[in-house]
Design a protein around this motif. Structure first.
Motif, PDB file in Angstrom:
ATOM      1  N   UNK A  29      56.077  66.960  23.189  1.00 46.36           N
ATOM      2  CA  UNK A  29      57.266  67.802  23.187  1.00 46.36           C
ATOM      3  C   UNK A  29      58.343  67.107  22.359  1.00 46.36           C
ATOM      4  N   UNK A  30      58.884  67.847  21.396  1.00 47.07           N
ATOM      5  CA  UNK A  30      59.948  67.321  20.537  1.00 47.07           C
ATOM      6  C   UNK A  30      61.158  68.239  20.690  1.00 47.07           C
ATOM      7  N   UNK A  31      62.321  67.627  20.915  1.00 47.58           N
ATOM      8  CA  UNK A  31      63.567  68.376  21.058  1.00 47.58           C
ATOM      9  C   UNK A  31      64.487  67.984  19.905  1.00 47.58           C
ATOM     10  N   UNK A  32      64.996  69.010  19.204  1.00 49.25           N
ATOM     11  CA  UNK A  32      65.912  68.775  18.088  1.00 49.25           C
ATOM     12  C   UNK A  32      67.235  69.467  18.366  1.00 49.25           C
ATOM     13  N   UNK A  33      68.304  68.795  17.949  1.00 44.88           N
ATOM     14  CA  UNK A  33      69.650  69.369  18.018  1.00 44.88           C
ATOM     15  C   UNK A  33      70.338  69.077  16.704  1.00 44.88           C
ATOM     16  N   UNK A  34      70.848  70.116  16.070  1.00 50.86           N
ATOM     17  CA  UNK A  34      71.553  69.981  14.784  1.00 50.86           C
ATOM     18  C   UNK A  34      70.681  69.235  13.768  1.00 50.86           C
ATOM     19  N   UNK A  42      55.270  62.408  25.019  1.00 51.48           N
ATOM     20  CA  UNK A  42      53.961  62.909  25.454  1.00 51.48           C
ATOM     21  C   UNK A  42      53.878  62.822  26.975  1.00 51.48           C
ATOM     22  N   UNK A  43      55.045  62.676  27.613  1.00 59.44           N
ATOM     23  CA  UNK A  43      55.102  62.527  29.071  1.00 59.44           C
ATOM     24  C   UNK A  43      56.014  63.548  29.743  1.00 59.44           C
ATOM     25  N   UNK A  44      56.163  64.715  29.139  1.00 59.23           N
ATOM     26  CA  UNK A  44      57.007  65.751  29.741  1.00 59.23           C
ATOM     27  C   UNK A  44      56.355  66.291  31.010  1.00 59.23           C
ATOM     28  N   UNK A  45      57.198  66.691  31.937  1.00 61.10           N
ATOM     29  CA  UNK A  45      56.758  67.368  33.153  1.00 61.10           C
ATOM     30  C   UNK A  45      57.227  68.811  33.059  1.00 61.10           C
ATOM     31  N   UNK A  46      56.308  69.739  33.273  1.00 60.04           N
ATOM     32  CA  UNK A  46      56.656  71.160  33.270  1.00 60.04           C
ATOM     33  C   UNK A  46      56.927  71.577  34.709  1.00 60.04           C
ATOM     34  N   UNK A  47      58.142  72.045  34.958  1.00 56.12           N
ATOM     35  CA  UNK A  47      58.512  72.537  36.278  1.00 56.12           C
ATOM     36  C   UNK A  47      58.525  74.056  36.217  1.00 56.12           C
ATOM     37  N   UNK A  48      57.728  74.676  37.089  1.00 59.89           N
ATOM     38  CA  UNK A  48      57.702  76.134  37.210  1.00 59.89           C
ATOM     39  C   UNK A  48      58.243  76.475  38.579  1.00 59.89           C
ATOM     40  N   UNK A  49      59.313  77.277  38.591  1.00 61.18           N
ATOM     41  CA  UNK A  49      59.985  77.637  39.830  1.00 61.18           C
ATOM     42  C   UNK A  49      60.059  79.147  39.963  1.00 61.18           C
ATOM     43  N   UNK A  50      59.378  79.659  40.982  1.00 62.67           N
ATOM     44  CA  UNK A  50      59.396  81.087  41.289  1.00 62.67           C
ATOM     45  C   UNK A  50      59.202  81.897  40.004  1.00 62.67           C
ATOM     46  N   UNK A  58      62.037  65.859  30.409  1.00 65.90           N
ATOM     47  CA  UNK A  58      61.697  64.772  29.489  1.00 65.90           C
ATOM     48  C   UNK A  58      62.158  63.444  30.078  1.00 65.90           C
ATOM     49  N   UNK A  59      61.275  62.425  30.095  1.00 72.42           N
ATOM     50  CA  UNK A  59      61.717  61.109  30.592  1.00 72.42           C
ATOM     51  C   UNK A  59      62.891  60.585  29.765  1.00 72.42           C
ATOM     52  N   UNK A 124      66.245  73.111  19.788  1.00 75.53           N
ATOM     53  CA  UNK A 124      64.930  73.574  19.363  1.00 75.53           C
ATOM     54  C   UNK A 124      63.892  72.719  20.090  1.00 75.53           C
ATOM     55  N   UNK A 125      63.044  73.347  20.886  1.00 77.06           N
ATOM     56  CA  UNK A 125      61.999  72.632  21.611  1.00 77.06           C
ATOM     57  C   UNK A 125      60.660  73.075  21.044  1.00 77.06           C
ATOM     58  N   UNK A 126      59.870  72.114  20.573  1.00 73.12           N
ATOM     59  CA  UNK A 126      58.550  72.450  20.054  1.00 73.12           C
ATOM     60  C   UNK A 126      57.495  71.631  20.790  1.00 73.12           C
ATOM     61  N   UNK A 127      56.330  72.252  20.921  1.00 72.69           N
ATOM     62  CA  UNK A 127      55.185  71.583  21.537  1.00 72.69           C
ATOM     63  C   UNK A 127      54.102  71.454  20.464  1.00 72.69           C
ATOM     64  N   UNK A 128      53.484  70.280  20.432  1.00 74.85           N
ATOM     65  CA  UNK A 128      52.443  70.003  19.440  1.00 74.85           C
ATOM     66  C   UNK A 128      51.264  69.355  20.140  1.00 74.85           C
TER      67      UNK A 128
END
Length: 130
Positions: A29-34, A42-50, A58-59, A124-128
């Protein structure tokens, strides 16, 4: 639904009516701003709530914290606890309260401690493939 009260706040435990799941994202997971990379993990946790959209946590060790400034804004979730917020700042760009973190999350979501999440409409959040 299990409910306890602490300091006039209701704490709720996820259940079948309001499920919360946490799972490691197998992708990078890569996060870009400006145009700047502010997180790469490579250690993101996906939280799914309801019925809410899934959120990438992201750590902090994989976040370039120089782009984040702690704000005074806070919020409370009866399932996760108190959230602290950060604003993003880069040359010629800023976004107030664009990042949040549960620094002392409730036990049911304890895995997101030391992680941050970004509002997807502000970055901008991208997954690769990892």
């Amino acid at each position: 639904m299990t409910e306890t009260k602490t300091e006039d706040r209701v704490q709720l435990i996820p259940d079948s009516k309001h499920p919360i799941t946490l799972e490691k994202n197998p992708r990078r997971v890569v996060v870009r701003f400006a145009g700047k990379v502010v997180a790469d993990t490579t250690n993101a946790i996906v939280l799914k709530e309801a019925s809410y959209p899934a959120v990438q946590y992201i750590p902090r060790t994989d976040v370039d914290m120089q782009f984040l400034q702690r704000s005074t804004h806070t919020s409370y979730c009866p399932y996760k606890g108190d959230a602290s917020y950060f604003s993003l700042s880069a040359p010629r760009s800023s976004s107030e309260n664009a990042v949040w973190s549960y620094e002392v999350p409730y036990e049911a979501v304890g895995a997101i401690q030391d992680h941050v999440a970004f509002y997807p409409d502000r970055v901008e959040i991208s997954e690769q493939d990892a």
